[in-house]
Design a protein around this motif. Structure first.
Motif, PDB file in Angstrom:
ATOM      1  N   LYS A 160      20.892   2.352  10.952  1.00  9.06           N
ATOM      2  CA  LYS A 160      21.520   2.376  12.276  1.00  9.06           C
ATOM      3  C   LYS A 160      21.329   1.072  13.050  1.00  9.06           C
ATOM      4  N   SER A 161      20.862   0.032  12.365  1.00 11.53           N
ATOM      5  CA  SER A 161      20.661  -1.271  13.010  1.00 11.53           C
ATOM      6  C   SER A 161      21.852  -2.182  12.751  1.00 11.53           C
ATOM      7  N   HIS A 162      22.206  -2.954  13.774  1.00 12.78           N
ATOM      8  CA  HIS A 162      23.341  -3.869  13.692  1.00 12.78           C
ATOM      9  C   HIS A 162      22.939  -5.201  14.304  1.00 12.78           C
ATOM     10  N   VAL A 163      23.347  -6.277  13.688  1.00 12.13           N
ATOM     11  CA  VAL A 163      23.068  -7.619  14.205  1.00 12.13           C
ATOM     12  C   VAL A 163      24.349  -8.163  14.834  1.00 12.13           C
ATOM     13  N   ILE A 164      24.305  -8.367  16.139  1.00  8.37           N
ATOM     14  CA  ILE A 164      25.437  -8.925  16.885  1.00  8.37           C
ATOM     15  C   ILE A 164      24.888 -10.043  17.766  1.00  8.37           C
ATOM     16  N   ALA A 165      25.325 -11.244  17.527  1.00  6.13           N
ATOM     17  CA  ALA A 165      24.817 -12.393  18.276  1.00  6.13           C
ATOM     18  C   ALA A 165      25.326 -12.384  19.710  1.00  6.13           C
ATOM     19  N   HIS A 166      24.706 -13.193  20.550  1.00  2.00           N
ATOM     20  CA  HIS A 166      25.245 -13.455  21.869  1.00  2.00           C
ATOM     21  C   HIS A 166      26.467 -14.354  21.720  1.00  2.00           C
ATOM     22  N   GLY A 167      27.298 -14.411  22.761  1.00  2.00           N
ATOM     23  CA  GLY A 167      28.518 -15.184  22.649  1.00  2.00           C
ATOM     24  C   GLY A 167      28.810 -15.997  23.906  1.00  2.00           C
ATOM     25  N   PHE A 168      29.719 -16.950  23.775  1.00  2.00           N
ATOM     26  CA  PHE A 168      30.156 -17.738  24.926  1.00  2.00           C
ATOM     27  C   PHE A 168      31.607 -17.404  25.246  1.00  2.00           C
ATOM     28  N   ASP A 169      31.950 -17.469  26.533  1.00  2.00           N
ATOM     29  CA  ASP A 169      33.306 -17.187  26.977  1.00  2.00           C
ATOM     30  C   ASP A 169      33.998 -18.503  27.312  1.00  2.00           C
ATOM     31  N   PRO A 170      35.007 -18.910  26.526  1.00  2.33           N
ATOM     32  CA  PRO A 170      35.680 -20.186  26.783  1.00  2.33           C
ATOM     33  C   PRO A 170      36.265 -20.295  28.182  1.00  2.33           C
ATOM     34  N   GLU A 171      36.585 -19.160  28.815  1.00  5.89           N
ATOM     35  CA  GLU A 171      37.183 -19.200  30.143  1.00  5.89           C
ATOM     36  C   GLU A 171      36.230 -19.734  31.210  1.00  5.89           C
TER      37      GLU A 171
END
Length: 411
Positions: free
Chosen positions: A199-210
């Motif tokens: 039940k573990s998932h790896v999702i990185a942080h992200g940047f918003d180009p806007e």
């Protein structure tokens, strides 16, 4: 699932205008989930010691629905008392108020519950809500270690309570989200039972180009501008970087350069800088910038720098600051141990050096300055795009869809 957009109840004590990296990460990530309507229960900015950052107010207003902020005269003392010995953190005192506020929003009308930490105590409030509404899918997200972290200081009884709470959250949440595989493995190593792998998932942080200047900024004539953004604290010291600058300042063969630093602790930084006489003419401290102003300033730099603390083993962190840097499309230089940050720097085409290798820091930084001055720096657009917030939002949506579908099968 309800008709129309997915309805998400998000609980997290760091949310704009709270001035913290986690607040910026949470707002960008939750806003990027496709076809979703997100309501939030959070802590008011007056509960934190730092002044609020209102630069994302319009961003949040356009992307979120109802936002409930917990506040009160007694609770405002939380941010003013130094070294409050509570575990997992001082905001454990918000648990009942946060759970009550979420309950008043009608949990049965939502498709899922998402709790986000930094400030792991928010998961205690989410756990209360899950107990009252066991069919509500619960996704717990962690940006930092809980037990056994670098800055974790054990307190009898309270630390044991915190570790037991951590175990309960890992066991009872329907899904767990971590920003790196190393962070996931850290949690699993501290609690081998239960096995959280499925039940573990790896999702990185992200940047918003806007949130960045929409026209690419070309390098201007004059000194190469180095920029470092963030606060030095604990073992994360500016000393190694300043030692390198001090060495490079007397190298007459090197193109002229300037290092601009931004963040809390300006006076302490200046005291440290005073110990490096040759560096002083090349270094300045610009104080604290609102988040969007910091992104603008990053985009105006020629090289962006990360300076991490040394670690005895492979690091588990991918700092959110380096993800902010990716959005600028600028060359990256990292003083960082082996781990996710070094891996990303090498994949994107930047320079990295271990913080324990003092001589290599100066040599590698000089190489970076010369390369940029010659217009020869290059980076991977494909790697940067992996961290665009729309891609991160789609990954998060996929996790939510899976968890909600699994819950429907169980009912």
């Amino acid at each position: 699932m309800s008709d129309g957009p997915m309805r998400i109840l998000c609980m997290g004590y760091c949310f704009p205008p709270v001035a913290s990296p986690e607040a910026f990460v949470t707002s960008k990530t939750m806003a990027a989930i496709p076809d979703a309507a997100v309501d939030v229960v959070t802590a008011g900015a007056s509960l934190f010691p730092q002044p609020p950052d209102h630069s994302l107010d319009d961003y949040v207003a356009k992307r979120f629905g109802r936002i409930e902020r917990i506040d009160g005269t007694f609770l405002r003392a939380l941010g003013k008392i130094s070294r409050l010995p509570l575990r997992p953190d001082r905001y454990m005192l918000l648990t009942n108020a946060a759970a009550a506020r979420a309950e008043a929003m009608g949990p049965k009308t939502y498709d899922c519950l998402v709790t986000r930490s930094q400030y792991h105590s928010v998961h205690a409030a989410g756990r209360q809500l899950k107990k009252r509404h066991p069919s509500l899918p619960w996704i717990a997200c962690f940006s930092d270690p809980w037990s056994g972290g670098t800055y974790d200081r054990r307190i009898p009884l309270l630390s044991a309570f915190s570790r037991a709470l951590e175990y309960s959250v890992l066991r009872e949440a329907n899904a767990l989200v971590f920003p790196t595989a190393e962070m996931r493995d850290h949690f699993q190593s501290h609690h081998p039972d239960p096995d959280i792998s499925d039940k573990s998932h790896v999702i990185a942080h992200g940047f918003d180009p806007e949130l960045y200047p929409q026209s690419a900024q070309q390098r201007k004539d004059g000194p190469i501008r180095l920029g470092i953004f963030g606060t030095f604290y604990g073992p994360r010291s500016p000393r190694h970087l300043l030692e390198a600058v001090d060495r490079l300042a007397v190298d007459e063969t090197l193109p002229d350069f300037r290092l601009e630093t931004f963040g809390l602790g300006g006076e302490a930084f200046k005291r440290e800088l005073a110990q490096f006489g040759d560096a002083s003419d090349h270094v300045s401290h610009g104080g604290i910038l609102p988040h969007t102003a910091a992104l603008d300033r990053m985009a105006a730099c020629d090289i962006l720098i990360i300076s991490d603390a040394p670690t005895p083993s492979r690091s588990i962190f991918l700092t959110s600051k380096i993800v902010d840097y990716l959005g600028t499309q600028r060359p990256l230089f990292a003083i960082t141990p082996q781990g996710p940050t070094q891996d990303l720097i090498e994949r994107v085409g930047g320079w990295s050096v271990d913080p324990a290798d003092i001589a290599a820091i100066a040599t590698t930084l000089a190489n970076a300055i010369r390369t940029v001055a010659a217009g020869q720096a290059a980076s991977s657009a494909a790697v940067r795009n992996e961290y665009r917030i729309d891609n991160i939002g789609r990954q998060f949506r996929a996790v939510l869809d899976r968890v909600i579908a699994e819950g429907a099968q169980d009912t």
